[in-house]
Design a protein around this motif. Structure first.
Motif, PDB file in Angstrom:
ATOM      1  N   ALA A   1       0.809  -1.223   0.000  1.00  0.00           N
ATOM      2  CA  ALA A   1       0.000   0.000   0.000  1.00  0.00           C
ATOM      3  C   ALA A   1       0.838   1.267   0.000  1.00  0.00           C
ATOM      4  O   ALA A   1       0.354   2.325  -0.417  1.00  0.00           O
ATOM      5  CB  ALA A   1      -0.935   0.003   1.207  1.00  0.00           C
ATOM      6  N   HIS A   2       2.087   1.172   0.454  1.00  0.00           N
ATOM      7  CA  HIS A   2       2.924   2.365   0.632  1.00  0.00           C
ATOM      8  C   HIS A   2       4.292   2.115  -0.009  1.00  0.00           C
ATOM      9  O   HIS A   2       5.183   1.548   0.618  1.00  0.00           O
ATOM     10  CB  HIS A   2       3.066   2.698   2.117  1.00  0.00           C
ATOM     11  N   PRO A   3       4.481   2.512  -1.260  1.00  0.00           N
ATOM     12  CA  PRO A   3       5.744   2.272  -1.957  1.00  0.00           C
ATOM     13  C   PRO A   3       6.939   2.815  -1.178  1.00  0.00           C
ATOM     14  O   PRO A   3       6.899   3.921  -0.645  1.00  0.00           O
ATOM     15  CB  PRO A   3       5.558   3.031  -3.274  1.00  0.00           C
ATOM     16  N   GLY A   4       7.994   2.007  -1.124  1.00  0.00           N
ATOM     17  CA  GLY A   4       9.217   2.419  -0.447  1.00  0.00           C
ATOM     18  C   GLY A   4       9.201   2.214   1.051  1.00  0.00           C
ATOM     19  O   GLY A   4      10.170   2.542   1.728  1.00  0.00           O
ATOM     20  N   VAL A   5       8.123   1.632   1.601  1.00  0.00           N
ATOM     21  CA  VAL A   5       8.012   1.371   3.031  1.00  0.00           C
ATOM     22  C   VAL A   5       8.149  -0.127   3.275  1.00  0.00           C
ATOM     23  O   VAL A   5       7.661  -0.940   2.479  1.00  0.00           O
ATOM     24  CB  VAL A   5       6.669   1.888   3.598  1.00  0.00           C
ATOM     25  N   TYR A   6       8.811  -0.480   4.389  1.00  0.00           N
ATOM     26  CA  TYR A   6       9.051  -1.882   4.720  1.00  0.00           C
ATOM     27  C   TYR A   6       8.581  -2.164   6.139  1.00  0.00           C
ATOM     28  O   TYR A   6       8.799  -1.364   7.052  1.00  0.00           O
ATOM     29  CB  TYR A   6      10.540  -2.218   4.565  1.00  0.00           C
ATOM     30  N   TRP A   7       7.940  -3.320   6.311  1.00  0.00           N
ATOM     31  CA  TRP A   7       7.488  -3.764   7.622  1.00  0.00           C
ATOM     32  C   TRP A   7       8.549  -4.631   8.275  1.00  0.00           C
ATOM     33  O   TRP A   7       9.162  -5.475   7.619  1.00  0.00           O
ATOM     34  CB  TRP A   7       6.188  -4.563   7.496  1.00  0.00           C
ATOM     35  N   THR A   8       8.769  -4.421   9.566  1.00  0.00           N
ATOM     36  CA  THR A   8       9.681  -5.269  10.318  1.00  0.00           C
ATOM     37  C   THR A   8       9.173  -5.393  11.746  1.00  0.00           C
ATOM     38  O   THR A   8       8.196  -4.750  12.137  1.00  0.00           O
ATOM     39  CB  THR A   8      11.124  -4.726  10.286  1.00  0.00           C
ATOM     40  N   HIS A   9       9.843  -6.212  12.547  1.00  0.00           N
ATOM     41  CA  HIS A   9       9.425  -6.471  13.929  1.00  0.00           C
ATOM     42  C   HIS A   9      10.589  -7.097  14.687  1.00  0.00           C
ATOM     43  O   HIS A   9      11.534  -7.634  14.092  1.00  0.00           O
ATOM     44  CB  HIS A   9       8.230  -7.440  13.951  1.00  0.00           C
ATOM     45  N   ASN A  10      10.533  -7.037  15.989  1.00  0.00           N
ATOM     46  CA  ASN A  10      11.459  -7.774  16.847  1.00  0.00           C
ATOM     47  C   ASN A  10      10.946  -9.196  17.035  1.00  0.00           C
ATOM     48  O   ASN A  10       9.748  -9.465  16.868  1.00  0.00           O
ATOM     49  CB  ASN A  10      11.588  -7.097  18.208  1.00  0.00           C
ATOM     50  N   ASP A  11      11.845 -10.119  17.418  1.00  0.00           N
ATOM     51  CA  ASP A  11      11.361 -11.482  17.646  1.00  0.00           C
ATOM     52  C   ASP A  11      10.768 -11.642  19.051  1.00  0.00           C
ATOM     53  O   ASP A  11       9.682 -12.181  19.219  1.00  0.00           O
ATOM     54  CB  ASP A  11      12.440 -12.534  17.349  1.00  0.00           C
ATOM     55  N   GLN A  12      11.451 -11.170  20.064  1.00  0.00           N
ATOM     56  CA  GLN A  12      10.933 -11.248  21.426  1.00  0.00           C
ATOM     57  C   GLN A  12      10.348  -9.885  21.778  1.00  0.00           C
ATOM     58  O   GLN A  12      11.064  -8.974  22.169  1.00  0.00           O
ATOM     59  CB  GLN A  12      12.056 -11.623  22.400  1.00  0.00           C
ATOM     60  N   ASP A  13       9.043  -9.734  21.634  1.00  0.00           N
ATOM     61  CA  ASP A  13       8.452  -8.407  21.772  1.00  0.00           C
ATOM     62  C   ASP A  13       6.960  -8.536  22.032  1.00  0.00           C
ATOM     63  O   ASP A  13       6.384  -9.631  21.985  1.00  0.00           O
ATOM     64  CB  ASP A  13       8.700  -7.596  20.486  1.00  0.00           C
ATOM     65  N   GLU A  14       6.344  -7.410  22.277  1.00  0.00           N
ATOM     66  CA  GLU A  14       4.896  -7.351  22.345  1.00  0.00           C
ATOM     67  C   GLU A  14       4.339  -7.457  20.933  1.00  0.00           C
ATOM     68  O   GLU A  14       5.095  -7.385  19.960  1.00  0.00           O
ATOM     69  CB  GLU A  14       4.471  -6.039  22.997  1.00  0.00           C
ATOM     70  N   PRO A  15       3.007  -7.631  20.782  1.00  0.00           N
ATOM     71  CA  PRO A  15       2.451  -7.761  19.432  1.00  0.00           C
ATOM     72  C   PRO A  15       2.429  -6.428  18.689  1.00  0.00           C
ATOM     73  O   PRO A  15       1.423  -5.716  18.685  1.00  0.00           O
ATOM     74  CB  PRO A  15       1.039  -8.299  19.688  1.00  0.00           C
ATOM     75  N   ARG A  16       3.534  -6.087  18.052  1.00  0.00           N
ATOM     76  CA  ARG A  16       3.622  -4.835  17.311  1.00  0.00           C
ATOM     77  C   ARG A  16       4.586  -5.000  16.149  1.00  0.00           C
ATOM     78  O   ARG A  16       5.494  -5.846  16.174  1.00  0.00           O
ATOM     79  CB  ARG A  16       4.095  -3.697  18.220  1.00  0.00           C
TER      80      ARG A  16
ATOM     81  N   THR B   1      15.200   6.530   4.413  1.00  0.00           N
ATOM     82  CA  THR B   1      15.870   7.117   5.581  1.00  0.00           C
ATOM     83  C   THR B   1      16.121   6.117   6.702  1.00  0.00           C
ATOM     84  O   THR B   1      16.950   6.370   7.579  1.00  0.00           O
ATOM     85  CB  THR B   1      15.009   8.253   6.156  1.00  0.00           C
ATOM     86  N   GLY B   2      15.403   5.003   6.711  1.00  0.00           N
ATOM     87  CA  GLY B   2      15.509   4.055   7.810  1.00  0.00           C
ATOM     88  C   GLY B   2      14.708   4.456   9.038  1.00  0.00           C
ATOM     89  O   GLY B   2      14.739   3.768  10.060  1.00  0.00           O
ATOM     90  N   GLU B   3      13.973   5.558   8.940  1.00  0.00           N
ATOM     91  CA  GLU B   3      13.181   6.041  10.069  1.00  0.00           C
ATOM     92  C   GLU B   3      11.840   5.302  10.151  1.00  0.00           C
ATOM     93  O   GLU B   3      11.221   4.988   9.134  1.00  0.00           O
ATOM     94  CB  GLU B   3      12.915   7.543   9.936  1.00  0.00           C
ATOM     95  N   THR B   4      11.394   5.038  11.378  1.00  0.00           N
ATOM     96  CA  THR B   4      10.081   4.444  11.588  1.00  0.00           C
ATOM     97  C   THR B   4       9.008   5.494  11.329  1.00  0.00           C
ATOM     98  O   THR B   4       9.041   6.579  11.911  1.00  0.00           O
ATOM     99  CB  THR B   4       9.951   3.902  13.022  1.00  0.00           C
ATOM    100  N   VAL B   5       8.050   5.164  10.452  1.00  0.00           N
ATOM    101  CA  VAL B   5       6.989   6.109  10.128  1.00  0.00           C
ATOM    102  C   VAL B   5       5.658   5.694  10.748  1.00  0.00           C
ATOM    103  O   VAL B   5       4.695   6.464  10.709  1.00  0.00           O
ATOM    104  CB  VAL B   5       6.837   6.266   8.601  1.00  0.00           C
ATOM    105  N   ALA B   6       5.590   4.495  11.315  1.00  0.00           N
ATOM    106  CA  ALA B   6       4.382   4.053  12.010  1.00  0.00           C
ATOM    107  C   ALA B   6       4.703   2.844  12.868  1.00  0.00           C
ATOM    108  O   ALA B   6       5.512   1.985  12.479  1.00  0.00           O
ATOM    109  CB  ALA B   6       3.267   3.705  11.029  1.00  0.00           C
ATOM    110  N   THR B   7       4.079   2.795  14.041  1.00  0.00           N
ATOM    111  CA  THR B   7       4.136   1.618  14.898  1.00  0.00           C
ATOM    112  C   THR B   7       2.714   1.095  15.021  1.00  0.00           C
ATOM    113  O   THR B   7       1.810   1.817  15.433  1.00  0.00           O
ATOM    114  CB  THR B   7       4.685   1.952  16.291  1.00  0.00           C
ATOM    115  N   VAL B   8       2.524  -0.163  14.635  1.00  0.00           N
ATOM    116  CA  VAL B   8       1.186  -0.758  14.633  1.00  0.00           C
ATOM    117  C   VAL B   8       1.125  -1.850  15.698  1.00  0.00           C
ATOM    118  O   VAL B   8       1.901  -2.812  15.659  1.00  0.00           O
ATOM    119  CB  VAL B   8       0.842  -1.338  13.252  1.00  0.00           C
ATOM    120  N   THR B   9       0.225  -1.683  16.657  1.00  0.00           N
ATOM    121  CA  THR B   9       0.022  -2.654  17.724  1.00  0.00           C
ATOM    122  C   THR B   9      -1.176  -3.533  17.375  1.00  0.00           C
ATOM    123  O   THR B   9      -2.213  -3.042  16.935  1.00  0.00           O
ATOM    124  CB  THR B   9      -0.214  -1.948  19.061  1.00  0.00           C
ATOM    125  N   LEU B  10      -1.018  -4.836  17.563  1.00  0.00           N
ATOM    126  CA  LEU B  10      -2.060  -5.790  17.193  1.00  0.00           C
ATOM    127  C   LEU B  10      -2.966  -6.063  18.389  1.00  0.00           C
ATOM    128  O   LEU B  10      -2.503  -6.439  19.464  1.00  0.00           O
ATOM    129  CB  LEU B  10      -1.427  -7.095  16.699  1.00  0.00           C
TER     130      LEU B  10
END
Length: 346
Positions: free
Chosen positions: A54-69, A77-86
């Motif tokens: 949906a957003h060209p040039g944006v990549y989703w990632t996550h930590n392995d041991q983490d809360e659901p986000r 730029t490598g900057e986080t543009v959104a944090t999505v909590t499940l």
């Protein structure tokens, strides 16, 4: 020193000497490879990577041991543009993979099992890819997953970009399996994944945007497979960079390059152009808005290789310095695995 640790040391030495079953030709990645560095201090164990639809040039990632986000990261730029909590899912145990399906949903694989098959089941979380990139909480669906031949440790989850079918590749130093999920996942009952192929030791994987090729990476190599009628076809070596802990891979949205990620604070995501797509050489712009390449090469294993024996773009032989890096990484991974055996949730 335990026998397991001795085994890891031995594997590291074999890698350095080029005796470990056909050691891959590799080279270290540089900071001008056209990828990006994860800037968010919260992202310390980036274990999965997926290009947004949906957003060209944006990549989703996550930590392995983490809360659901999960985190949406700007590939320029490598900057986080959104944090999505499940919302609507349980406490994750070991999130290892992420993929975006043709249905507009993001799939997160809570499929890791460092105790090598101790969990009777694992989970997949699915949520609609947000239309707006901002910090938010979204409703997610949780799917229970089992394997027809017993519990497995896995770090690779791939959603086919045309059929929407979900695949998981298990992880084992002696070789893993490729598992196919049901045609449609069920949130009410279990979802049994059945083994359809044999694969090397896999830490992540990705389908090409056209769905005709599957790339699987491991700690020191990557292989590409033709994808034919829902099954693995002929395989070849794919260039992959040396990284501290090689955890993730994704295609760019236009299929012109592969992005390889690693765990660690401010970890580097390395861009490697895909041969034959007209992708820019090192330092030049690409159609997707990222640029450059990594001077890296590909893995070992059976199957055809590209002309010249160097994999895609014919990378050169590994040197003594790269061998030392391989040994160091092997030792680190061995120690991590030993520690992982003491973590009930890992």
């Amino acid at each position: 020193m335990s026998s397991l640790r001795m085994r890891w040391v031995g594997l590291g030495v074999l890698a350095c000497l080029g005796l470990g079953g056909g050691a891959p030709a590799v080279a270290a990645a540089s900071e001008d490879d056209g990828g990006f560095t994860l800037q968010d201090p919260r992202i310390t164990e980036s274990s999965g990577l997926a290009a947004s639809r949906a957003h060209p040039g944006v990549y989703w990632t996550h930590n392995d041991q983490d809360e659901p986000r999960v985190f949406a990261v700007d590939g320029r730029t490598g900057e986080t543009v959104a944090t999505v909590t499940l919302r609507g899912v349980g406490t994750p145990r070991d999130m290892e993979a992420i993929s975006v399906g043709p249905d507009g949903n993001v799939y997160v694989g809570d499929i890791g099992d460092n105790l090598n098959g101790s969990w009777s089941h694992v989970w997949i979380y699915r949520f609609p890819e947000p239309k707006q990139l901002r910090d938010q909480t979204v409703d997610a669906t949780q799917f229970t997953v089992t394997y027809e031949d017993g519990a497995r440790d896995a770090e690779a989850l791939m959603v086919h970009p045309k059929t929407g079918r979900v695949y998981i590749a298990s992880k084992n130093e002696d070789g893993g399996g490729l598992y196919e999920g049901p045609a449609r996942l069920s949130a009410r009952g279990g979802n049994v994944f059945r083994r359809i192929g044999e694969v090397p030791w896999v830490t992540d994987g990705a389908f090409s945007p056209a769905g005709t090729r599957l790339v699987l990476r491991s700690y020191f190599s990557a292989r590409g497979y033709a994808w034919e009628n829902g099954r693995l076809g002929a395989d070849d070596r794919v260039r992959a960079p040396i990284q501290g802990q090689s955890e993730s891979v994704t295609y760019t949205a236009d299929g012109s390059a592969l992005l390889f990620g690693s765990e660690g604070e401010r970890s580097r995501v390395v861009r490697v152009p895909v041969e034959g797509t007209g992708a820019a050489p090192s330092g030049g712009p690409s159609p997707s808005g990222t640029a450059g390449t990594a001077g890296a090469s590909a893995g070992s294993g059976s199957g055809a290789t590209s002309p010249g024996g160097g994999g895609q773009d014919g990378a050169g032989e590994v040197g003594l310095g790269a061998g030392a890096v391989l040994l160091g990484v092997m030792l680190v991974l061995g120690l991590k695995r030993l520690r992982g055996g003491d973590r009930s949730g890992s």
